[in-house]
Write a protein that holds these residues in place. Structure first.
Motif, PDB file in Angstrom:
ATOM      1  N   UNK A 616       0.831  -1.206   0.000  1.00  0.00           N
ATOM      2  CA  UNK A 616       0.000   0.000   0.000  1.00  0.00           C
ATOM      3  C   UNK A 616       0.866   1.257   0.000  1.00  0.00           C
ATOM      4  N   UNK A 617       2.015   1.168   0.676  1.00  0.00           N
ATOM      5  CA  UNK A 617       2.889   2.342   0.773  1.00  0.00           C
ATOM      6  C   UNK A 617       3.885   2.388  -0.381  1.00  0.00           C
ATOM      7  N   UNK A 618       3.575   1.695  -1.456  1.00  0.00           N
ATOM      8  CA  UNK A 618       4.444   1.740  -2.631  1.00  0.00           C
ATOM      9  C   UNK A 618       4.459   3.166  -3.182  1.00  0.00           C
ATOM     10  N   UNK A 619       5.662   3.719  -3.421  1.00  0.00           N
ATOM     11  CA  UNK A 619       5.717   5.092  -3.932  1.00  0.00           C
ATOM     12  C   UNK A 619       5.003   5.230  -5.280  1.00  0.00           C
ATOM     13  N   UNK A 620       4.942   4.124  -6.008  1.00  0.00           N
ATOM     14  CA  UNK A 620       4.272   4.155  -7.302  1.00  0.00           C
ATOM     15  C   UNK A 620       2.779   3.889  -7.089  1.00  0.00           C
ATOM     16  N   UNK A 621       1.967   4.908  -7.286  1.00  0.00           N
ATOM     17  CA  UNK A 621       0.541   4.774  -6.961  1.00  0.00           C
ATOM     18  C   UNK A 621      -0.127   3.666  -7.775  1.00  0.00           C
ATOM     19  N   UNK A 622       0.386   3.446  -8.982  1.00  0.00           N
ATOM     20  CA  UNK A 622      -0.205   2.420  -9.841  1.00  0.00           C
ATOM     21  C   UNK A 622      -0.079   1.024  -9.235  1.00  0.00           C
ATOM     22  N   UNK A 623       0.972   0.853  -8.446  1.00  0.00           N
ATOM     23  CA  UNK A 623       1.250  -0.470  -7.899  1.00  0.00           C
ATOM     24  C   UNK A 623       0.453  -0.754  -6.623  1.00  0.00           C
ATOM     25  N   UNK A 624      -0.162   0.276  -6.077  1.00  0.00           N
ATOM     26  CA  UNK A 624      -0.902   0.058  -4.825  1.00  0.00           C
ATOM     27  C   UNK A 624      -2.206  -0.692  -5.087  1.00  0.00           C
ATOM     28  N   UNK A 625      -2.556  -1.616  -4.207  1.00  0.00           N
ATOM     29  CA  UNK A 625      -3.822  -2.342  -4.390  1.00  0.00           C
ATOM     30  C   UNK A 625      -5.013  -1.464  -4.017  1.00  0.00           C
ATOM     31  N   UNK A 626      -6.185  -1.866  -4.428  1.00  0.00           N
ATOM     32  CA  UNK A 626      -7.391  -1.172  -3.968  1.00  0.00           C
ATOM     33  C   UNK A 626      -7.688  -1.637  -2.552  1.00  0.00           C
ATOM     34  N   UNK A 627      -8.500  -0.866  -1.828  1.00  0.00           N
ATOM     35  CA  UNK A 627      -8.818  -1.269  -0.457  1.00  0.00           C
ATOM     36  C   UNK A 627      -9.620  -2.555  -0.431  1.00  0.00           C
ATOM     37  N   UNK A 628     -10.409  -2.772  -1.467  1.00  0.00           N
ATOM     38  CA  UNK A 628     -11.188  -4.007  -1.515  1.00  0.00           C
ATOM     39  C   UNK A 628     -10.264  -5.215  -1.600  1.00  0.00           C
ATOM     40  N   UNK A 629      -9.223  -5.068  -2.447  1.00  0.00           N
ATOM     41  CA  UNK A 629      -8.254  -6.146  -2.593  1.00  0.00           C
ATOM     42  C   UNK A 629      -7.553  -6.409  -1.260  1.00  0.00           C
ATOM     43  N   UNK A 630      -7.194  -5.327  -0.572  1.00  0.00           N
ATOM     44  CA  UNK A 630      -6.520  -5.466   0.720  1.00  0.00           C
ATOM     45  C   UNK A 630      -7.407  -6.252   1.688  1.00  0.00           C
ATOM     46  N   UNK A 631      -8.677  -5.895   1.684  1.00  0.00           N
ATOM     47  CA  UNK A 631      -9.616  -6.570   2.583  1.00  0.00           C
ATOM     48  C   UNK A 631      -9.681  -8.060   2.267  1.00  0.00           C
ATOM     49  N   UNK A 641       0.060  -9.796  -2.521  1.00  0.00           N
ATOM     50  CA  UNK A 641       0.648  -9.050  -3.630  1.00  0.00           C
ATOM     51  C   UNK A 641       2.161  -9.186  -3.537  1.00  0.00           C
ATOM     52  N   UNK A 642       2.805  -9.391  -4.678  1.00  0.00           N
ATOM     53  CA  UNK A 642       4.266  -9.456  -4.689  1.00  0.00           C
ATOM     54  C   UNK A 642       4.805  -8.054  -4.396  1.00  0.00           C
ATOM     55  N   UNK A 643       5.686  -7.981  -3.446  1.00  0.00           N
ATOM     56  CA  UNK A 643       6.289  -6.687  -3.145  1.00  0.00           C
ATOM     57  C   UNK A 643       7.729  -6.722  -3.640  1.00  0.00           C
ATOM     58  N   UNK A 644       8.120  -5.799  -4.533  1.00  0.00           N
ATOM     59  CA  UNK A 644       9.489  -5.826  -5.057  1.00  0.00           C
ATOM     60  C   UNK A 644      10.521  -5.713  -3.933  1.00  0.00           C
ATOM     61  N   UNK A 645      11.642  -6.398  -4.130  1.00  0.00           N
ATOM     62  CA  UNK A 645      12.682  -6.405  -3.097  1.00  0.00           C
ATOM     63  C   UNK A 645      13.239  -5.003  -2.850  1.00  0.00           C
ATOM     64  N   UNK A 646      13.331  -4.233  -3.921  1.00  0.00           N
ATOM     65  CA  UNK A 646      13.841  -2.872  -3.759  1.00  0.00           C
ATOM     66  C   UNK A 646      12.666  -1.897  -3.842  1.00  0.00           C
ATOM     67  N   UNK A 647      12.687  -0.904  -2.996  1.00  0.00           N
ATOM     68  CA  UNK A 647      11.627   0.095  -3.038  1.00  0.00           C
ATOM     69  C   UNK A 647      11.716   0.851  -4.366  1.00  0.00           C
ATOM     70  N   UNK A 648      10.628   0.874  -5.113  1.00  0.00           N
ATOM     71  CA  UNK A 648      10.666   1.573  -6.399  1.00  0.00           C
ATOM     72  C   UNK A 648      10.991   3.048  -6.194  1.00  0.00           C
ATOM     73  N   UNK A 649      11.780   3.606  -7.105  1.00  0.00           N
ATOM     74  CA  UNK A 649      12.053   5.038  -6.994  1.00  0.00           C
ATOM     75  C   UNK A 649      11.224   5.757  -8.045  1.00  0.00           C
ATOM     76  N   UNK A 650      10.814   6.918  -7.726  1.00  0.00           N
ATOM     77  CA  UNK A 650       9.975   7.686  -8.631  1.00  0.00           C
ATOM     78  C   UNK A 650      10.723   8.920  -9.050  1.00  0.00           C
ATOM     79  N   UNK A 651      10.558   9.292 -10.302  1.00  0.00           N
ATOM     80  CA  UNK A 651      11.120  10.583 -10.677  1.00  0.00           C
ATOM     81  C   UNK A 651       9.978  11.460 -11.162  1.00  0.00           C
ATOM     82  N   UNK A 652       9.837  12.597 -10.528  1.00  0.00           N
ATOM     83  CA  UNK A 652       8.814  13.545 -10.942  1.00  0.00           C
ATOM     84  C   UNK A 652       9.404  14.491 -11.967  1.00  0.00           C
ATOM     85  N   UNK A 653       8.529  15.096 -12.736  1.00  0.00           N
ATOM     86  CA  UNK A 653       9.003  15.979 -13.799  1.00  0.00           C
ATOM     87  C   UNK A 653       9.739  17.189 -13.229  1.00  0.00           C
TER      88      UNK A 653
END
Ligand SMILES: *[C@@H]1O[C@H](CO)[C@@H](O)[C@H](O)[C@H]1NC(C)=O
Ligand SMILES: *[C@@H]1O[C@H](CO)[C@@H](O)[C@H](O)[C@H]1NC(C)=O
Ligand SMILES: *[C@@H]1O[C@H](CO)[C@@H](O)[C@H](O)[C@H]1NC(C)=O
Ligand SMILES: *[C@@H]1O[C@H](CO)[C@@H](O)[C@H](O)[C@H]1NC(C)=O
Ligand SMILES: *[C@@H]1O[C@H](CO)[C@@H](O)[C@H](O)[C@H]1NC(C)=O
Ligand SMILES: *[C@@H]1O[C@H](CO)[C@@H](O)[C@H](O)[C@H]1NC(C)=O
Length: 678
Positions: A616-631, A641-653
């Protein structure tokens, strides 16, 4: 200075307020309401020994000698409770006044009254403990959902005593009972007793209130989380039954009101705000058309739609202002106006300023139990002796808007994991909200208390908090007619009720947001550490930013650590998400669990909850599950949900307006580092 957006928003809220007083779900296309101030034969069928006299129905035979008798009466018109095509179930609220009298109380009593829903219009049962509802020779013949007001201790049906209320489904062995003496009511006293029964299908909750006065009490005597949709048929008949056996009890029903609503049709919803049709499905997507006009104002509604479509935003605003004024006025008037629906439903009640002032010892500072975005929270002891939490607004317009936001949103929401709103007061330029008092306060207080008189949270409580929060967020995000983004999910906004169930509170930052619309820019910010990176970057709240905050709370609850904590040695700030993710990278995620738990937990559950928190705390919002899925995951209904070993990094414009380090350092004296994005 209020922006135009703010103003429009404020007005829309005022409209909602009016709506909420009648507690009409905007989706309720089919609403059935009736009210008998006195009963008449015109619309009722009397069965068994029941009789009508002077507008009052007696359900059992009135004889001088001990007798055995049973009787029912049934409302002739069936009520729709289930729509199979859209799979929606009605909610209902009913109120009735009854009295039970026993001429010869010392010898024997019995048996009691029921209010029931039945698929049959000929339901009549046997005398005695069968309450006129169940046929003694065919125990399973009559199907029903009933609330019993039982005046006899019948051990055969596991009765607790001879003065109780209970919920019965197809059997007189109650699902749950409550002792009426606990609220000082004696059912067979002969006094007029009023009962309110409210079933909220969205909240899957049934409440029964009982009082010897005609004022609805704040607390239900019976509060049951139950999904009645599995027992409700497409159509049901409503009625009352009663019985005696060797007793001289009389069972009278004096008046009765009923409302059902919330059946949705499966017709597609209108999405074009200008496409105003006379479709009975009310369109919740456009709050303008949602102006609280009832069905007989349909023409009115069309006109509004047309005007808005043709003329520009200036006219739009004036219309809104006029309607806002009328709505607020109406809303105020409706308090005095004995609007049955408003009174019937478990809606919040109005309190007088005087009452609340007295209850909080004149808003004495010793009564302050917290501060929110809008003002202070006081502990209040109401006249009835019940304890409540009262939120008092600041005097600024900003606070007022937020306050109204909170009221309009929370008033229409029903979920067992929300802090229930009990009432409000708008007087002397102040706005006050009355909430149920949460004895344990917020979870951060319980999590971080030094020498806990409560002991700290056990693992099953923590897991339960994660599930409850997921459930209420899934409700807010996906199950409400209008999506609600909370925007300020943090440990200090999650309360614990007396059973250690989580209750989400403080909707001061929430905004009603229509489904399918792009996220609205926010003006107020939540608390650092719980904010999703894209929220910090763009200042936009979405359901995904709520999911992020939820993830942080889950990690916090698992680890017993604040989202941003100073390292024990040195001055570096440690971010909880980073810290857990690092342990996950090393394959040692379970090391993050709160050491104070002393290994009293299932390791698999710990792993699961921590991984849910991280995903849920994935920096990439696309990768976060919906609350229904979490439930579903937490209830073991879905794979993790598979959680990547390394925390994804985000680059903003472009870079953040402020660096996070700066913000934290500059607010380091505060308990909670706060950022404002304006
Ligand atoms: C119901 O009847 C009782 C007794 O006649 C009366 O006191 C009460 O006000 C009535 N309530 C309504 C809503 O008509
Ligand atoms: C009872 O029936 C009459 C005539 O059909 C109708 O006018 C009235 O509204 C009904 N009353 C209730 C409370 O349903
Ligand atoms: C209808 O909804 C209920 C939950 O409210 C669900 O259990 C049931 O499976 C649904 N039925 C259909 C036919 O979709
Ligand atoms: C009971 O319902 C049936 C239809 O299911 C109807 O024909 C009959 O008239 C009803 N009886 C009464 C007394 O309302
Ligand atoms: C119970 O059921 C039997 C058989 O259907 C019927 O003869 C009897 O009248 C019923 N008793 C009551 C009280 O309805
Ligand atoms: C309005 O709704 C009708 C159906 O209700 C649809 O046929 C029509 O295309 C809609 N018009 C617009 C402008 O969306």
């Amino acid at each position: 200075m209020i922006s135009r957006n703010h103003l429009v928003f404020f007005l829309i809220l005022s409209f909602n307020l009016t709506l909420q007083t009648s507690m009409a779900s905007s989706s309720s296309s089919e609403r059935v309401t009736f009210h008998f101030s006195s009963l008449s034969l015109q619309n009722l069928t009397l069965l068994g020994d029941s009789y009508l006299r002077n507008g009052v129905v007696g359900l059992t035979r009135e004889t001088g000698v001990p007798s055995s008798s049973s009787g029912t009466f049934i409302y002739n018109t069936p009520i729709t409770f289930l729509d199979r095509t859209s799979n929606s179930t009605a909610s209902f609220a009913t109120r009735f006044t009854f009295s039970v009298n026993n001429a010869n109380q010392l010898s024997s009593s019995g048996d009691g009254i029921t209010f029931f829903l039945s698929p049959e219009n000929q339901t009549l049962g046997s005398p005695g403990g069968y309450l006129g509802l169940v046929n003694s020779s065919q125990l399973t013949k009559n199907k029903f959902i009933a609330i019993e007001f039982d005046t006899r201790l019948d051990l055969h049906f596991n009765d607790p005593n001879d003065n109780h209320v209970g919920l019965d489904v197809n059997s007189l062995n109650s699902i749950k009972t409550a002792d009426c003496s606990s609220i000082g009511v004696d059912l067979k006293s002969g006094h007029l007793i009023t009962a309110w029964i409210d079933y909220w299908n969205d909240g899957k909750n049934l409440k029964v209130f009982l009082s010897e006065s005609s004022k609805k009490p704040i607390y239900p005597i019976l509060d049951i989380d139950i999904d009645l949709s599995q027992f409700l048929q497409e159509i049901m008949y409503l009625g009352f039954s009663a019985s005696t056996e060797g007793s001289t009890e009389t069972h009278l029903i004096h008046n009765w009101s009923f409302t059902s609503f919330g059946i949705r049709h499966s017709k597609p919803r209108i999405s074009n705000p200008h496409n105003v049709t006379d479709n009975t499905v009310s369109n919740a997507k456009n709050p303008v058309i949602e102006v609280p006009v009832s069905a007989n104002h349909d023409k009115h509604r069309k006109k509004i739609g047309l005007v808005i479509g043709v003329l520009g935003p200036v006219f739009f605003c004036s219309v809104l202002i006029v309607f806002g004024y009328i709505s607020v006025k109406k809303w105020r008037e409706s308090k005095t106006d004995m609007n049955i629906q408003a009174e019937l439903l478990t809606g919040p009640k109005q309190f007088s300023y005087k009452e609340l002032k007295a209850a909080t010892n004149g808003f004495h500072s010793s009564r302050i139990i917290g501060h929110g975005a809008f003002g202070s929270v006081y502990k209040a002891v109401l006249g009835s002796g019940t304890v409540a939490a009262v939120k008092r607004s600041k005097h600024s317009h900003e606070g007022k808007t937020e306050f109204l936001a909170e009221l309009s949103i929370i008033a229409c929401l029903r979920h067992k994991n929300l802090v229930p709103l009990q009432g409000w007061c708008v007087e002397k330029g102040e706005l006050l909200l009355v909430y149920e008092y949460m004895p344990y306060g917020s979870i951060d207080k319980v999590l971080y208390q030094e020498s806990g008189h409560l002991g700290f949270l056990k693992w099953n409580h923590r897991y339960n908090i994660a599930i409850g929060l997921a459930s209420v967020l899934s409700y807010l995000h996906q199950e409400c007619e209008q999506q609600v983004i909370h925007r300020d999910i943090k440990a200090s906004n999650v309360m614990l009720d007396a059973n250690f169930n989580p209750r989400l509170g403080d909707f001061g930052l929430a905004r009603i947001m229509d489904h399918d619309k792009s996220p609205v820019s926010t003006l107020t910010a939540g608390t650092m550490g719980y904010l999703a990176p894209e929220y910090l970057q763009y200042g936009k709240a979405t359901d995904k930013t709520d999911v992020f905050s939820y993830g942080v709370v889950v990690l916090e609850v698992c680890c017993g650590r604040r989202p941003i904590e100073r390292e024990q040695e040195g001055h570096k700030m440690v971010n909880l998400v980073d810290w857990v993710w690092e342990l996950h990278s090393k394959g040692a995620i379970c090391d993050a669990v709160d050491k104070r738990l002393n290994n009293e937990f299932e390791l698999d559950d710990v792993r699961k909850l921590l991984l849910v928190g991280l995903s849920c705390a994935n920096p990439d919002s696309e990768m976060r599950p919906s609350m229904r899925r979490v439930l579903q995951i937490l209830n073991n209904e879905s794979d993790e949900i598979m959680v990547p070993k390394m925390k994804p990094t985000l680059s903003f414009s472009h870079s953040l307006p402020l660096s996070i380090e700066d913000i934290i350092v500059s607010s380091e004296h505060d308990d909670e580092p706060v950022i404002r994005i304006d």
